[in-house]
Design a protein around this motif. Sequence first.
Motif, PDB file in Angstrom:
ATOM      1  N   ASP A  44     -15.086  -0.530  13.535  1.00  0.00           N
ATOM      2  CA  ASP A  44     -15.660  -1.819  13.160  1.00  0.00           C
ATOM      3  C   ASP A  44     -14.720  -2.714  12.357  1.00  0.00           C
ATOM      4  OD1 ASP A  44     -17.932  -0.890  14.428  1.00  0.00           O
ATOM      5  OD2 ASP A  44     -18.928  -0.296  12.559  1.00  0.00           O
ATOM      6  N   ALA A  45     -13.577  -2.188  11.961  1.00  0.00           N
ATOM      7  CA  ALA A  45     -12.635  -2.952  11.139  1.00  0.00           C
ATOM      8  C   ALA A  45     -11.847  -3.948  11.992  1.00  0.00           C
ATOM      9  CB  ALA A  45     -11.668  -2.010  10.439  1.00  0.00           C
ATOM     10  N   ALA A  46     -11.390  -4.984  11.341  1.00  0.00           N
ATOM     11  CA  ALA A  46     -10.516  -5.963  11.996  1.00  0.00           C
ATOM     12  C   ALA A  46      -9.187  -5.291  12.332  1.00  0.00           C
ATOM     13  CB  ALA A  46     -10.280  -7.150  11.075  1.00  0.00           C
ATOM     14  N   PRO A  47      -8.534  -5.717  13.415  1.00  0.00           N
ATOM     15  CA  PRO A  47      -7.247  -5.129  13.789  1.00  0.00           C
ATOM     16  C   PRO A  47      -6.225  -5.119  12.656  1.00  0.00           C
ATOM     17  CG  PRO A  47      -8.051  -6.489  15.569  1.00  0.00           C
ATOM     18  CD  PRO A  47      -8.988  -6.706  14.402  1.00  0.00           C
ATOM     19  N   ALA A  48      -6.175  -6.166  11.859  1.00  0.00           N
ATOM     20  CA  ALA A  48      -5.222  -6.213  10.747  1.00  0.00           C
ATOM     21  C   ALA A  48      -5.533  -5.130   9.713  1.00  0.00           C
ATOM     22  CB  ALA A  48      -5.240  -7.586  10.095  1.00  0.00           C
ATOM     23  N   SER A  49      -6.804  -4.872   9.472  1.00  0.00           N
ATOM     24  CA  SER A  49      -7.196  -3.823   8.522  1.00  0.00           C
ATOM     25  C   SER A  49      -6.873  -2.436   9.068  1.00  0.00           C
ATOM     26  CB  SER A  49      -8.686  -3.912   8.201  1.00  0.00           C
ATOM     27  OG  SER A  49      -8.971  -5.120   7.538  1.00  0.00           O
ATOM     28  N   ARG A  50      -7.070  -2.246  10.362  1.00  0.00           N
ATOM     29  CA  ARG A  50      -6.737  -0.944  10.981  1.00  0.00           C
ATOM     30  C   ARG A  50      -5.239  -0.686  10.936  1.00  0.00           C
ATOM     31  NH1 ARG A  50     -10.875  -1.644  15.669  1.00  0.00           N
ATOM     32  NH2 ARG A  50      -9.290  -3.060  16.424  1.00  0.00           N
ATOM     33  N   SER A  51      -4.454  -1.733  11.002  1.00  0.00           N
ATOM     34  CA  SER A  51      -2.996  -1.585  10.990  1.00  0.00           C
ATOM     35  C   SER A  51      -2.436  -1.367   9.590  1.00  0.00           C
ATOM     36  CB  SER A  51      -2.344  -2.818  11.600  1.00  0.00           C
ATOM     37  OG  SER A  51      -2.687  -2.918  12.961  1.00  0.00           O
ATOM     38  N   ASN A  52      -3.251  -1.591   8.574  1.00  0.00           N
ATOM     39  CA  ASN A  52      -2.814  -1.420   7.189  1.00  0.00           C
ATOM     40  C   ASN A  52      -3.192  -0.016   6.715  1.00  0.00           C
ATOM     41  OD1 ASN A  52      -1.961  -1.763   4.564  1.00  0.00           O
ATOM     42  ND2 ASN A  52      -3.771  -2.928   3.961  1.00  0.00           N
ATOM     43  N   TRP A  53      -2.340   0.952   6.995  1.00  0.00           N
ATOM     44  CA  TRP A  53      -2.580   2.343   6.619  1.00  0.00           C
ATOM     45  C   TRP A  53      -1.387   2.868   5.832  1.00  0.00           C
ATOM     46  CZ3 TRP A  53       1.298   5.442   8.321  1.00  0.00           C
ATOM     47  CH2 TRP A  53       2.045   4.983   9.402  1.00  0.00           C
ATOM     48  N   ARG A  54      -1.602   3.997   5.163  1.00  0.00           N
ATOM     49  CA  ARG A  54      -0.504   4.696   4.491  1.00  0.00           C
ATOM     50  C   ARG A  54      -0.788   6.191   4.586  1.00  0.00           C
ATOM     51  NH1 ARG A  54      -1.682   6.747  -0.514  1.00  0.00           N
ATOM     52  NH2 ARG A  54      -3.525   5.937  -1.530  1.00  0.00           N
ATOM     53  N   LEU A  55       0.281   6.977   4.574  1.00  0.00           N
ATOM     54  CA  LEU A  55       0.127   8.420   4.600  1.00  0.00           C
ATOM     55  C   LEU A  55      -0.249   8.915   3.212  1.00  0.00           C
ATOM     56  CD1 LEU A  55       3.149   9.438   6.840  1.00  0.00           C
ATOM     57  CD2 LEU A  55       0.747   9.237   7.496  1.00  0.00           C
ATOM     58  N   ILE A  56      -1.106   9.918   3.172  1.00  0.00           N
ATOM     59  CA  ILE A  56      -1.516  10.550   1.926  1.00  0.00           C
ATOM     60  C   ILE A  56      -0.633  11.777   1.723  1.00  0.00           C
ATOM     61  CG2 ILE A  56      -3.381  11.752   0.730  1.00  0.00           C
ATOM     62  CD1 ILE A  56      -5.336  10.135   2.501  1.00  0.00           C
ATOM     63  N   GLY A  57      -0.153  11.956   0.497  1.00  0.00           N
ATOM     64  CA  GLY A  57       0.707  13.095   0.203  1.00  0.00           C
ATOM     65  C   GLY A  57       1.974  13.024   1.043  1.00  0.00           C
ATOM     66  N   LEU A  58       2.349  14.124   1.606  1.00  0.00           N
ATOM     67  CA  LEU A  58       3.539  14.188   2.450  1.00  0.00           C
ATOM     68  C   LEU A  58       3.211  13.947   3.914  1.00  0.00           C
ATOM     69  CD1 LEU A  58       5.187  17.331   0.830  1.00  0.00           C
ATOM     70  CD2 LEU A  58       5.787  14.927   0.462  1.00  0.00           C
ATOM     71  N   GLY A  59       1.990  13.505   4.190  1.00  0.00           N
ATOM     72  CA  GLY A  59       1.534  13.307   5.562  1.00  0.00           C
ATOM     73  C   GLY A  59       0.320  14.170   5.865  1.00  0.00           C
ATOM     74  N   GLU A  60      -0.346  14.652   4.811  1.00  0.00           N
ATOM     75  CA  GLU A  60      -1.533  15.504   4.964  1.00  0.00           C
ATOM     76  C   GLU A  60      -2.742  14.721   5.457  1.00  0.00           C
ATOM     77  OE1 GLU A  60      -1.555  16.656   0.966  1.00  0.00           O
ATOM     78  OE2 GLU A  60       0.042  18.118   1.203  1.00  0.00           O
ATOM     79  N   GLY A  61      -2.688  13.406   5.309  1.00  0.00           N
ATOM     80  CA  GLY A  61      -3.788  12.567   5.728  1.00  0.00           C
ATOM     81  C   GLY A  61      -3.359  11.119   5.830  1.00  0.00           C
ATOM     82  N   ILE A  62      -4.319  10.281   6.215  1.00  0.00           N
ATOM     83  CA  ILE A  62      -4.076   8.849   6.391  1.00  0.00           C
ATOM     84  C   ILE A  62      -5.136   8.098   5.594  1.00  0.00           C
ATOM     85  CG2 ILE A  62      -3.747   6.998   8.069  1.00  0.00           C
ATOM     86  CD1 ILE A  62      -3.804   9.408  10.187  1.00  0.00           C
ATOM     87  N   HIS A  63      -4.724   7.029   4.922  1.00  0.00           N
ATOM     88  CA  HIS A  63      -5.636   6.218   4.124  1.00  0.00           C
ATOM     89  C   HIS A  63      -5.545   4.761   4.566  1.00  0.00           C
ATOM     90  CE1 HIS A  63      -7.850   4.656   0.733  1.00  0.00           C
ATOM     91  NE2 HIS A  63      -6.840   3.856   0.440  1.00  0.00           N
ATOM     92  N   TRP A  64      -6.704   4.137   4.740  1.00  0.00           N
ATOM     93  CA  TRP A  64      -6.807   2.704   5.036  1.00  0.00           C
ATOM     94  C   TRP A  64      -7.457   2.043   3.819  1.00  0.00           C
ATOM     95  CZ3 TRP A  64      -7.184   6.426   8.691  1.00  0.00           C
ATOM     96  CH2 TRP A  64      -6.452   6.256   9.872  1.00  0.00           C
TER      97      TRP A  64
END
Length: 87
Positions: A44-64
């Motif tokens: 349901d998020a806007a494309p720009a919001s979906r594209s704004n992510w970062r890895l959590i820790g060393l890559g254990e997860g993804i955060h938006w």
Amino acid sequence: MSTLKLESEPLAVDVFVDDVVLRVSLDDGRELSVPFEWFPRLRDAAPASRSNWRLIGLGEGIHWPEIDEDISILGLLAGSRHQSRAA
């Protein structure tokens, strides 16, 4: 029933999003692809919001941050979908 035991925890190294899927590249060369239907906030998020992510820790997860969504790599590998809370 046997339990999957991993020698090392797989880590995300890159994330790709489009209008239908979340695709995650792992450090061991695998690529996961799951439909956004599994994650309503992403869907349901806007494309720009979906594209704004970062890895959590060393890559254990993804955060938006804009949509307050966190997805673990182990959860994706296990086939876990977002669980809606009962209101």
